[in-house]
Write an enzyme that holds these catalytic residues in place. Structure first.
Site, PDB file in Angstrom:
ATOM      1  N   TYR A 286     -17.737  21.434   0.446  1.00 52.74           N
ATOM      2  CA  TYR A 286     -16.524  22.196   0.922  1.00 52.74           C
ATOM      3  C   TYR A 286     -16.576  23.525   0.879  1.00 52.74           C
ATOM      4  CZ  TYR A 286     -11.614  23.372   0.627  1.00 52.74           C
ATOM      5  OH  TYR A 286     -10.252  24.026   1.034  1.00 52.74           O
TER       6      TYR A 286
ATOM      7  N   SER B 221     -14.998  26.240 -13.184  1.00 57.11           N
ATOM      8  CA  SER B 221     -13.419  25.968 -12.785  1.00 57.11           C
ATOM      9  C   SER B 221     -12.562  26.287 -13.777  1.00 57.11           C
ATOM     10  CB  SER B 221     -13.582  24.617 -12.757  1.00 57.11           C
ATOM     11  OG  SER B 221     -12.155  23.969 -12.746  1.00 57.11           O
TER      12      SER B 221
ATOM     13  N   TYR C 295     -15.786  15.814 -16.337  1.00 57.18           N
ATOM     14  CA  TYR C 295     -16.104  16.829 -15.777  1.00 57.18           C
ATOM     15  C   TYR C 295     -16.130  18.160 -16.006  1.00 57.18           C
ATOM     16  CZ  TYR C 295     -15.173  20.046 -11.710  1.00 57.18           C
ATOM     17  OH  TYR C 295     -15.040  21.019 -11.125  1.00 57.18           O
TER      18      TYR C 295
ATOM     19  N   LYS D 173     -18.890  21.434 -16.965  1.00 57.42           N
ATOM     20  CA  LYS D 173     -18.742  22.902 -16.593  1.00 57.42           C
ATOM     21  C   LYS D 173     -18.848  23.695 -17.958  1.00 57.42           C
ATOM     22  CE  LYS D 173     -18.121  22.361 -12.290  1.00 57.42           C
ATOM     23  NZ  LYS D 173     -19.411  22.693 -11.339  1.00 57.42           N
TER      24      LYS D 173
ATOM     25  N   LEU E  19      -3.506  17.696  -4.612  1.00 57.76           N
ATOM     26  CA  LEU E  19      -2.327  17.745  -4.026  1.00 57.76           C
ATOM     27  C   LEU E  19      -2.320  17.951  -2.415  1.00 57.76           C
ATOM     28  CD1 LEU E  19       0.935  17.836  -4.131  1.00 57.76           C
ATOM     29  CD2 LEU E  19       0.686  20.465  -4.480  1.00 57.76           C
TER      30      LEU E  19
ATOM     31  N   GLY F 166      -2.869  14.138 -18.773  1.00 59.37           N
ATOM     32  CA  GLY F 166      -3.723  15.409 -18.638  1.00 59.37           C
ATOM     33  C   GLY F 166      -3.528  16.687 -17.980  1.00 59.37           C
TER      34      GLY F 166
HETATM   35  P1  NAD Z   1     -18.179  19.244  -2.701  1.00 60.45           P
HETATM   36  O1  NAD Z   1     -18.336  17.857  -3.407  1.00 60.45           O
HETATM   37  O2  NAD Z   1     -17.651  19.537  -1.459  1.00 60.45           O
HETATM   38  O3  NAD Z   1     -19.599  19.950  -2.704  1.00 60.45           O
HETATM   39  C1  NAD Z   1     -20.621  19.742  -3.604  1.00 60.45           C
HETATM   40  C2  NAD Z   1     -21.953  19.416  -2.922  1.00 60.45           C
HETATM   41  O4  NAD Z   1     -22.873  18.943  -3.685  1.00 60.45           O
HETATM   42  C3  NAD Z   1     -21.927  18.065  -2.270  1.00 60.45           C
HETATM   43  O5  NAD Z   1     -22.289  18.380  -0.777  1.00 60.45           O
HETATM   44  C4  NAD Z   1     -22.830  17.157  -2.602  1.00 60.45           C
HETATM   45  O6  NAD Z   1     -23.482  16.244  -1.712  1.00 60.45           O
HETATM   46  C5  NAD Z   1     -23.793  18.122  -3.620  1.00 60.45           C
HETATM   47  N1  NAD Z   1     -24.457  17.601  -4.633  1.00 60.45           N
HETATM   48  C6  NAD Z   1     -23.940  17.048  -5.663  1.00 60.45           C
HETATM   49  N2  NAD Z   1     -24.709  16.573  -6.676  1.00 60.45           N
HETATM   50  C7  NAD Z   1     -25.750  16.993  -5.986  1.00 60.45           C
HETATM   51  C8  NAD Z   1     -27.354  16.807  -6.392  1.00 60.45           C
HETATM   52  N3  NAD Z   1     -27.773  16.413  -7.644  1.00 60.45           N
HETATM   53  N4  NAD Z   1     -28.375  17.219  -5.759  1.00 60.45           N
HETATM   54  C9  NAD Z   1     -28.058  17.846  -4.636  1.00 60.45           C
HETATM   55  N5  NAD Z   1     -26.778  17.936  -4.095  1.00 60.45           N
HETATM   56  C10 NAD Z   1     -25.910  17.414  -5.014  1.00 60.45           C
HETATM   57  O7  NAD Z   1     -17.366  20.066  -3.773  1.00 60.45           O
HETATM   58  P2  NAD Z   1     -16.556  21.501  -3.866  1.00 60.45           P
HETATM   59  O8  NAD Z   1     -15.298  21.375  -3.690  1.00 60.45           O
HETATM   60  O9  NAD Z   1     -17.255  22.399  -2.514  1.00 60.45           O
HETATM   61  O10 NAD Z   1     -17.040  22.183  -5.001  1.00 60.45           O
HETATM   62  C11 NAD Z   1     -18.223  22.769  -5.310  1.00 60.45           C
HETATM   63  C12 NAD Z   1     -18.632  23.263  -6.738  1.00 60.45           C
HETATM   64  O11 NAD Z   1     -17.384  23.979  -6.971  1.00 60.45           O
HETATM   65  C13 NAD Z   1     -18.887  21.910  -7.528  1.00 60.45           C
HETATM   66  O12 NAD Z   1     -19.557  22.151  -8.693  1.00 60.45           O
HETATM   67  C14 NAD Z   1     -17.307  22.022  -8.190  1.00 60.45           C
HETATM   68  O13 NAD Z   1     -17.319  21.406  -9.416  1.00 60.45           O
HETATM   69  C15 NAD Z   1     -16.773  23.338  -8.253  1.00 60.45           C
HETATM   70  N6  NAD Z   1     -15.443  23.369  -8.362  1.00 60.45           N
HETATM   71  C16 NAD Z   1     -14.685  23.067  -7.321  1.00 60.45           C
HETATM   72  C17 NAD Z   1     -13.315  23.188  -7.076  1.00 60.45           C
HETATM   73  C18 NAD Z   1     -12.366  22.493  -5.872  1.00 60.45           C
HETATM   74  O14 NAD Z   1     -11.385  22.289  -6.329  1.00 60.45           O
HETATM   75  N7  NAD Z   1     -13.096  22.046  -4.765  1.00 60.45           N
HETATM   76  C19 NAD Z   1     -12.720  23.747  -8.143  1.00 60.45           C
HETATM   77  C20 NAD Z   1     -13.437  24.332  -9.277  1.00 60.45           C
HETATM   78  C21 NAD Z   1     -14.638  24.047  -9.186  1.00 60.45           C
HETATM   79  C1  UD1 Z   2      -7.552  19.915 -10.141  1.00 60.91           C
HETATM   80  C2  UD1 Z   2      -8.526  19.308 -11.251  1.00 60.91           C
HETATM   81  C3  UD1 Z   2      -8.959  20.101 -12.236  1.00 60.91           C
HETATM   82  C4  UD1 Z   2      -9.489  21.689 -11.267  1.00 60.91           C
HETATM   83  C5  UD1 Z   2      -8.652  22.195 -10.356  1.00 60.91           C
HETATM   84  C6  UD1 Z   2      -8.692  23.210  -9.378  1.00 60.91           C
HETATM   85  C7  UD1 Z   2      -7.636  16.849 -11.295  1.00 60.91           C
HETATM   86  C8  UD1 Z   2      -7.066  16.014 -12.086  1.00 60.91           C
HETATM   87  N1  UD1 Z   2      -7.968  18.377 -11.981  1.00 60.91           N
HETATM   88  O1  UD1 Z   2      -6.348  20.024 -10.895  1.00 60.91           O
HETATM   89  O2  UD1 Z   2     -10.055  19.903 -12.937  1.00 60.91           O
HETATM   90  O3  UD1 Z   2     -10.094  22.431 -12.168  1.00 60.91           O
HETATM   91  O4  UD1 Z   2      -7.821  20.922  -9.514  1.00 60.91           O
HETATM   92  O5  UD1 Z   2      -9.688  22.855  -8.466  1.00 60.91           O
HETATM   93  O6  UD1 Z   2      -8.225  16.801 -10.198  1.00 60.91           O
HETATM   94  N2  UD1 Z   2       0.262  16.790  -7.600  1.00 60.91           N
HETATM   95  C9  UD1 Z   2       1.343  15.812  -7.215  1.00 60.91           C
HETATM   96  N3  UD1 Z   2       1.184  14.719  -6.607  1.00 60.91           N
HETATM   97  C10 UD1 Z   2      -0.285  14.467  -6.422  1.00 60.91           C
HETATM   98  C11 UD1 Z   2      -1.380  15.323  -6.659  1.00 60.91           C
HETATM   99  C12 UD1 Z   2      -0.994  16.634  -7.331  1.00 60.91           C
HETATM  100  O7  UD1 Z   2       2.377  16.062  -7.636  1.00 60.91           O
HETATM  101  O8  UD1 Z   2      -0.452  13.363  -5.416  1.00 60.91           O
HETATM  102  C13 UD1 Z   2       0.491  17.843  -8.617  1.00 60.91           C
HETATM  103  C14 UD1 Z   2      -0.273  17.999  -9.882  1.00 60.91           C
HETATM  104  O9  UD1 Z   2       0.572  17.395 -10.747  1.00 60.91           O
HETATM  105  C15 UD1 Z   2      -0.430  19.470 -10.167  1.00 60.91           C
HETATM  106  C16 UD1 Z   2      -0.369  19.964  -8.780  1.00 60.91           C
HETATM  107  O10 UD1 Z   2       0.148  19.239  -7.836  1.00 60.91           O
HETATM  108  O11 UD1 Z   2       0.898  19.959 -10.732  1.00 60.91           O
HETATM  109  C17 UD1 Z   2      -2.029  20.306  -8.361  1.00 60.91           C
HETATM  110  O12 UD1 Z   2      -2.742  19.193  -8.500  1.00 60.91           O
HETATM  111  P1  UD1 Z   2      -4.104  18.981  -8.045  1.00 60.91           P
HETATM  112  O13 UD1 Z   2      -4.423  19.467  -6.576  1.00 60.91           O
HETATM  113  O14 UD1 Z   2      -4.596  17.670  -8.453  1.00 60.91           O
HETATM  114  O15 UD1 Z   2      -4.861  20.362  -8.930  1.00 60.91           O
HETATM  115  P2  UD1 Z   2      -4.901  20.481 -10.640  1.00 60.91           P
HETATM  116  O16 UD1 Z   2      -3.964  19.603 -11.095  1.00 60.91           O
HETATM  117  O17 UD1 Z   2      -4.856  21.793 -10.643  1.00 60.91           O
END
Ligand code: NAD
Ligand code: UD1
Length: 332
Positions: A11, A124, A148, A152, A199, A293
């Site tokens: 993503y 994160s 998770y 990080k 969410l 959590g």
């Molecule tokens: P995503 O799952 O869409 O992308 C991660 C990609 O890494 C995937 O395409 C997956 O196929 C690949 N991957 C996983 N393990 C691998 C491995 N061992 N070797 C090669 N490829 C591998 O996730 P994203 O939302 O794009 O997130 C990207 C990064 O940002 C992640 O490290 C995630 O933890 C971090 N992050 C995401 C969010 C979020 O809310 N999306 C928030 C904070 C941090």
């Molecule tokens: C998620 C991740 C966190 C990450 C952060 C930023 C989880 C449990 N945590 O948390 O590790 O760092 O995103 O990417 O996945 N909510 C509802 N109903 C739902 C889903 C969510 O009410 O069905 C509420 C939650 O209680 C929260 C808000 O919406 O208050 C956002 O939730 P979510 O999108 O899961 O993100 P984070 O809780 O911030």
């Protein structure tokens, strides 16, 4: 300049690859497709007119990783690859520790061997645990509540120790808040499998009637309306933040952490109401128990990233909720 993007089919990675190509970087992607699909490559090409080199390798395989570094002249790495589902990490901690830590160790060892020492890492806001104060600044205490988050935090420690041992490294640790939205071409976006945990993807599935209603996890938090407050950031803004961070690591030698958020917190109810208004759809909901959590409020102080990286998020919440839904409508 050649930049390796691990997890570049995912993503945030795919949006960042688009920004890199549009800024004339040459991109090499390694992604084992465990959470993404091969057609992302065609979509990146459709948007940018350029096709990055792609290797469907697992970063846990060090020999394959080395091969990629041998075939290119990689000058910097943006490391997105990793597993990211909090709930799954509680069920399968060893899978998370293995995948996220071994892949990063392999990457750092190969980079050291090849003498490529410029890195941008996806961390994160989860590393702040339950913050005592808001908005969250980079120097706040760190802690985690799930495997998770621990991966990080451990990687952050590894990167800081590595820099201590050898200050010719240059490392930017980016702490993302809540990325949502999609590319305005609606070719790239977030496609979670099954029932979403987060969410925005959940709201999208309710709006499209795939799911019956949204469960709002608690309405008795000490927040503006009792529901949880988060800092949502458009994924295209987040991707642009990586270009700024890359420029920083290319021009300095330090390890530093940056919040990538907007600095504005929105409640769950505010998100639902705006989503309904902007997209002209209904989003039925029920208030249920708090989710284990969860924290009440989480939003960034974005001033350090502004000052050090010149990064400011430009898109607003309307853009985010519109693009999230439009991406769904264009990809059914
Ligand atoms: P995503 O799952 O869409 O992308 C991660 C990609 O890494 C995937 O395409 C997956 O196929 C690949 N991957 C996983 N393990 C691998 C491995 N061992 N070797 C090669 N490829 C591998 O996730 P994203 O939302 O794009 O997130 C990207 C990064 O940002 C992640 O490290 C995630 O933890 C971090 N992050 C995401 C969010 C979020 O809310 N999306 C928030 C904070 C941090
Ligand atoms: C998620 C991740 C966190 C990450 C952060 C930023 C989880 C449990 N945590 O948390 O590790 O760092 O995103 O990417 O996945 N909510 C509802 N109903 C739902 C889903 C969510 O009410 O069905 C509420 C939650 O209680 C929260 C808000 O919406 O208050 C956002 O939730 P979510 O999108 O899961 O993100 P984070 O809780 O911030």
């Amino acid at each position: 300049m050649q930049v390796l993007v691990t997890g570049g089919m995912g993503y945030i990675g795919s949006h960042t690859v688009v920004e890199l190509l549009e800024n004339n970087y040459e991109v090499i992607i390694i992604d084992n497709l465990v959470n993404s699909k091969i057609d992302v490559l065609d979509k990146i090409e459709k948007i940018t007119g350029k096709r990055p080199d792609f290797y469907p390798y697992d970063l846990c395989d060090k020999e394959l990783l080395k091969k990629v570094f041998m075939q290119h002249k990689i000058e910097a790495v943006i490391h997105f690859a990793g597993l990211k589902a909090v709930g799954e990490s509680v069920q399968k901690p060893l899978l998370y520790y293995h995948n996220n830590l071994i892949s990063t160790l392999n990457l750092l060892e190969v980079m050291k061997e090849i003498d490529c020492k410029k890195l941008v890492f996806s961390s994160s806001a989860t590393v702040y645990g339950s913050p005592k104060e808001l908005p969250i600044k980079e120097d706040f205490p760190l802690s985690t509540t799930n495997p998770y988050g621990s991966t990080k935090l451990f990687i952050e420690y590894m990167l800081k120790d590595l820099y201590q041992s050898d200050p010719t490294w240059s490392i930017a640790i980016l702490r993302y808040f809540n990325p949502i939205g999609a590319h305005p071409s609606y070719l790239l976006g977030e496609n979670p499998n099954g029932i979403p945990n987060n969410l925005m993807p959940y709201i999208v599935k309710v709006a499209s009637k795939e799911l019956d209603h949204l469960n709002i996890f608690g309405s008795d938090y000490p927040t503006k309306d009792g529901t949880g407050v988060r800092d949502y950031i458009h994924v295209v803004d987040l991707a642009k933040g990586h270009i700024k961070a890359l420029e920083k690591v290319l021009s300095t030698n330090k390890v530093d952490c940056y919040n990538l958020g907007t600095g504005i917190g929105y409640s769950v109810l505010e998100m639902v109401e705006l989503f309904k208004k902007v997209n002209q759809v209904d989003v039925p909901y029920q208030i249920v128990e708090r989710r284990a959590g969860d924290i009440a409020e989480c939003y960034a102080d974005p001033t350090y990233a502004q000052k050090e990286l010149g990064f400011t998020a430009e898109k607003n919440l309307e853009d985010m909720v519109r693009d999230s839904y439009q991406y769904f409508l264009h990809n059914q």
